[in-house]
Design a protein around this motif. Structure first.
Motif, PDB file in Angstrom:
ATOM      1  N   ILE A  30     104.972  -2.219 -76.672  1.00 19.76           N
ATOM      2  CA  ILE A  30     104.169  -3.220 -77.377  1.00 19.76           C
ATOM      3  C   ILE A  30     103.433  -4.086 -76.360  1.00 19.76           C
ATOM      4  N   GLY A  34     100.197  -9.895 -72.862  1.00 19.16           N
ATOM      5  CA  GLY A  34      99.990  -9.139 -71.620  1.00 19.16           C
ATOM      6  C   GLY A  34     100.306  -9.903 -70.340  1.00 19.16           C
ATOM      7  N   GLN A  35     100.808 -11.121 -70.459  1.00 20.37           N
ATOM      8  CA  GLN A  35     100.978 -11.961 -69.263  1.00 20.37           C
ATOM      9  C   GLN A  35     102.170 -11.554 -68.402  1.00 20.37           C
ATOM     10  N   GLY A 113     106.889 -14.727 -78.725  1.00 18.09           N
ATOM     11  CA  GLY A 113     107.586 -13.469 -79.014  1.00 18.09           C
ATOM     12  C   GLY A 113     107.674 -12.594 -77.774  1.00 18.09           C
ATOM     13  N   GLU A 124     112.108 -20.039 -70.095  1.00 18.10           N
ATOM     14  CA  GLU A 124     112.538 -21.246 -70.804  1.00 18.10           C
ATOM     15  C   GLU A 124     112.944 -20.972 -72.254  1.00 18.10           C
ATOM     16  N   LEU A 167     109.656  -7.689 -82.672  1.00 18.09           N
ATOM     17  CA  LEU A 167     110.106  -9.064 -82.947  1.00 18.09           C
ATOM     18  C   LEU A 167     108.964  -9.747 -83.690  1.00 18.09           C
TER      19      LEU A 167
HETATM   20  C1  FAD Z   1     102.040 -16.343 -62.788  1.00 13.19           C
HETATM   21  C2  FAD Z   1     102.953 -16.326 -63.987  1.00 13.19           C
HETATM   22  C3  FAD Z   1     103.883 -17.332 -64.122  1.00 13.19           C
HETATM   23  C4  FAD Z   1     104.744 -17.329 -65.216  1.00 13.19           C
HETATM   24  N1  FAD Z   1     105.646 -18.347 -65.315  1.00 13.19           N
HETATM   25  C5  FAD Z   1     106.491 -18.350 -66.367  1.00 13.19           C
HETATM   26  C6  FAD Z   1     107.456 -19.389 -66.510  1.00 13.19           C
HETATM   27  O1  FAD Z   1     107.536 -20.325 -65.703  1.00 13.19           O
HETATM   28  N2  FAD Z   1     108.282 -19.328 -67.577  1.00 13.19           N
HETATM   29  C7  FAD Z   1     108.205 -18.306 -68.494  1.00 13.19           C
HETATM   30  O2  FAD Z   1     108.991 -18.313 -69.445  1.00 13.19           O
HETATM   31  N3  FAD Z   1     107.295 -17.350 -68.408  1.00 13.19           N
HETATM   32  C8  FAD Z   1     106.437 -17.330 -67.360  1.00 13.19           C
HETATM   33  N4  FAD Z   1     105.527 -16.332 -67.265  1.00 13.19           N
HETATM   34  C9  FAD Z   1     105.522 -15.238 -68.295  1.00 13.19           C
HETATM   35  C10 FAD Z   1     104.712 -15.642 -69.514  1.00 13.19           C
HETATM   36  O3  FAD Z   1     105.369 -16.690 -70.198  1.00 13.19           O
HETATM   37  C11 FAD Z   1     104.501 -14.483 -70.515  1.00 13.19           C
HETATM   38  O4  FAD Z   1     103.505 -14.897 -71.371  1.00 13.19           O
HETATM   39  C12 FAD Z   1     105.653 -14.073 -71.378  1.00 13.19           C
HETATM   40  O5  FAD Z   1     106.804 -13.803 -70.649  1.00 13.19           O
HETATM   41  C13 FAD Z   1     105.364 -12.767 -72.125  1.00 13.19           C
HETATM   42  O6  FAD Z   1     104.554 -12.995 -73.228  1.00 13.19           O
HETATM   43  P1  FAD Z   1     103.320 -12.071 -73.526  1.00 13.19           P
HETATM   44  O7  FAD Z   1     102.869 -12.389 -74.892  1.00 13.19           O
HETATM   45  O8  FAD Z   1     102.337 -12.197 -72.435  1.00 13.19           O
HETATM   46  O9  FAD Z   1     104.016 -10.624 -73.577  1.00 13.19           O
HETATM   47  P2  FAD Z   1     103.592  -9.204 -72.915  1.00 13.19           P
HETATM   48  O10 FAD Z   1     103.357  -9.376 -71.461  1.00 13.19           O
HETATM   49  O11 FAD Z   1     102.484  -8.608 -73.716  1.00 13.19           O
HETATM   50  O12 FAD Z   1     104.924  -8.402 -73.184  1.00 13.19           O
HETATM   51  C14 FAD Z   1     106.125  -8.714 -72.493  1.00 13.19           C
HETATM   52  C15 FAD Z   1     107.227  -7.727 -72.922  1.00 13.19           C
HETATM   53  O13 FAD Z   1     107.668  -8.001 -74.237  1.00 13.19           O
HETATM   54  C16 FAD Z   1     107.390  -6.895 -75.122  1.00 13.19           C
HETATM   55  N5  FAD Z   1     106.887  -7.506 -76.359  1.00 13.19           N
HETATM   56  C17 FAD Z   1     105.905  -8.446 -76.447  1.00 13.19           C
HETATM   57  N6  FAD Z   1     105.820  -8.913 -77.705  1.00 13.19           N
HETATM   58  C18 FAD Z   1     106.741  -8.233 -78.418  1.00 13.19           C
HETATM   59  C19 FAD Z   1     107.133  -8.270 -79.795  1.00 13.19           C
HETATM   60  N7  FAD Z   1     106.566  -9.117 -80.662  1.00 13.19           N
HETATM   61  N8  FAD Z   1     108.124  -7.448 -80.199  1.00 13.19           N
HETATM   62  C20 FAD Z   1     108.713  -6.597 -79.323  1.00 13.19           C
HETATM   63  N9  FAD Z   1     108.403  -6.522 -78.007  1.00 13.19           N
HETATM   64  C21 FAD Z   1     107.420  -7.339 -77.568  1.00 13.19           C
HETATM   65  C22 FAD Z   1     106.387  -6.029 -74.387  1.00 13.19           C
HETATM   66  O14 FAD Z   1     106.502  -4.663 -74.752  1.00 13.19           O
HETATM   67  C23 FAD Z   1     106.791  -6.269 -72.929  1.00 13.19           C
HETATM   68  O15 FAD Z   1     107.899  -5.490 -72.603  1.00 13.19           O
HETATM   69  C24 FAD Z   1     104.642 -16.304 -66.205  1.00 13.19           C
HETATM   70  C25 FAD Z   1     103.681 -15.285 -66.063  1.00 13.19           C
HETATM   71  C26 FAD Z   1     102.843 -15.288 -64.977  1.00 13.19           C
HETATM   72  C27 FAD Z   1     101.818 -14.198 -64.864  1.00 13.19           C
END
Ligand code: FAD
Length: 287
Positions: A30, A34-35, A113, A124, A167
């Motif tokens: 999923i 993408g972060q 999520g 966090e 999720l």
């Molecule tokens: C430079 C940097 C600093 C960061 N610092 C922090 C920090 O201090 N604290 C922190 O908590 N995070 C931090 N992050 C991570 C950030 O919070 C991400 O946004 C988060 O961890 C993932 O969310 P996303 O929507 O980008 O998920 P994605 O990157 O799209 O997915 C993350 C994972 O979860 C799965 N996934 C996503 N959504 C679902 C769903 N709904 N159901 C099932 N599986 C799913 C995906 O398949 C993948 O495995 C940082 C990221 C970067 C690049």
């Protein structure tokens, strides 16, 4: 490094998601904000054959309060959580934690999520979800199931979400007037992942702690509760003796391995510092 090759599918409906998951099984992943995932691809820490992009699914966005629960859709961004008056008012522990999540650019795309499903032990939201014993709502083609946070985080980057599931939301209990909350963490630079972080929720009756929930992040391979410290607080007033007993409890609760940010002794020391500050803060805000 560049990511390995993968196919891409943008889902328009939940039915699309489940159909794609069924077709591709655990070779699919999923994509939400993408972060984390895009960085993991570039670092070759993930190698899916296909990404199923759920970011356009409106049904997974938004924050609502129903009765004594605040429900946050999985695709709600960190920025939306941060700006929500419902979260500020009714889930103050979460409101305190979001400013620590990454930086502005990442908060605009990253989702709650995504963070919970990733299950990073230094993130966090997982610690907050555990301290508040939130409910994670998971959906598959065959229906919905609800998992308590205490059962959701299994090990490093492993949660209760299976390959065929998504999720869809997280539900937090609404804070009550006698509760006090403190989220705190120590990182080397603002916005970095924490060396140690802590989420505390206590219920007071007069001057006495009636209930305590304390979760730590970056101390194990998943967010963890500190049951000995929690027990040491219950039935006690907030004073130096209670703080000392709770800190003693941490010795039994926390066994960090140490990582690139801090060694085990530093993490243990900082956990005691955070707990002491948190209890003093909770005591000071007592009315
Ligand atoms: C430079 C940097 C600093 C960061 N610092 C922090 C920090 O201090 N604290 C922190 O908590 N995070 C931090 N992050 C991570 C950030 O919070 C991400 O946004 C988060 O961890 C993932 O969310 P996303 O929507 O980008 O998920 P994605 O990157 O799209 O997915 C993350 C994972 O979860 C799965 N996934 C996503 N959504 C679902 C769903 N709904 N159901 C099932 N599986 C799913 C995906 O398949 C993948 O495995 C940082 C990221 C970067 C690049």
């Amino acid at each position: 490094m560049k990511s390995p090759e993968f196919s891409y599918f943008k889902a328009q409906t939940m039915a699309d998601v489940f159909s794609a998951l069924q077709t591709h099984g655990d070779t699919a992943q999923i994509l939400a904000g993408g972060q984390s995932l895009l960085a993991m691809l570039n670092l070759r820490m993930a190698n899916p054959k296909i990404l199923i992009d759920i970011s356009g699914l409106e049904s997974l966005k938004g924050i609502q309060k129903t009765g004594d629960v605040v429900r946050i859709g999985a695709l709600t961004t960190h920025h939306e959580v941060l700006s929500s008056s419902l979260v500020q008012t009714h889930v103050p522990l979460l409101a305190q934690a979001v400013p620590y999540v990454a930086h502005l650019a990442i908060r605009n795309k990253g989702t709650i999520g995504g963070s919970l499903a990733l299950g990073d032990p230094a993130a966090e939201y997982p610690a907050v979800a555990l301290a508040l014993n939130a409910t994670l709502v998971i959906q598959s083609a065959s229906g919905e199931r609800r998992v308590k946070a205490t059962e959701f985080f299994i090990s490093l980057y492993r949660t209760a979400v299976q390959a065929h599931e998504v999720l869809i939301a997280v539900e937090f209990p609404v804070a009550t007037a006698n509760q006090r909350f403190v989220f705190s963490e120590l990182a080397r630079r603002k916005g970095d992942y924490a060396m140690v972080g802590m989420a505390l929720a206590i219920s007071l009756e007069g001057q006495t702690i009636r209930d305590a929930s304390l979760a730590f992040m970056a101390m194990d391979d998943k967010p963890i509760l500190a049951p000995h410290a929690m027990k040491a607080m219950v039935g006690q007033p907030i004073n130096q003796q209670t703080i000392a007993e709770a800190q003693k409890g941490l010795d039994a609760d926390l066994h960090p391995a140490g990582d690139l940010l801090a060694n085990a002794a530093t993490k243990k020391h900082l956990s005691r510092v955070l707990l002491s500050r948190a209890l003093m803060q909770a005591g000071a805000t007592h009315v």
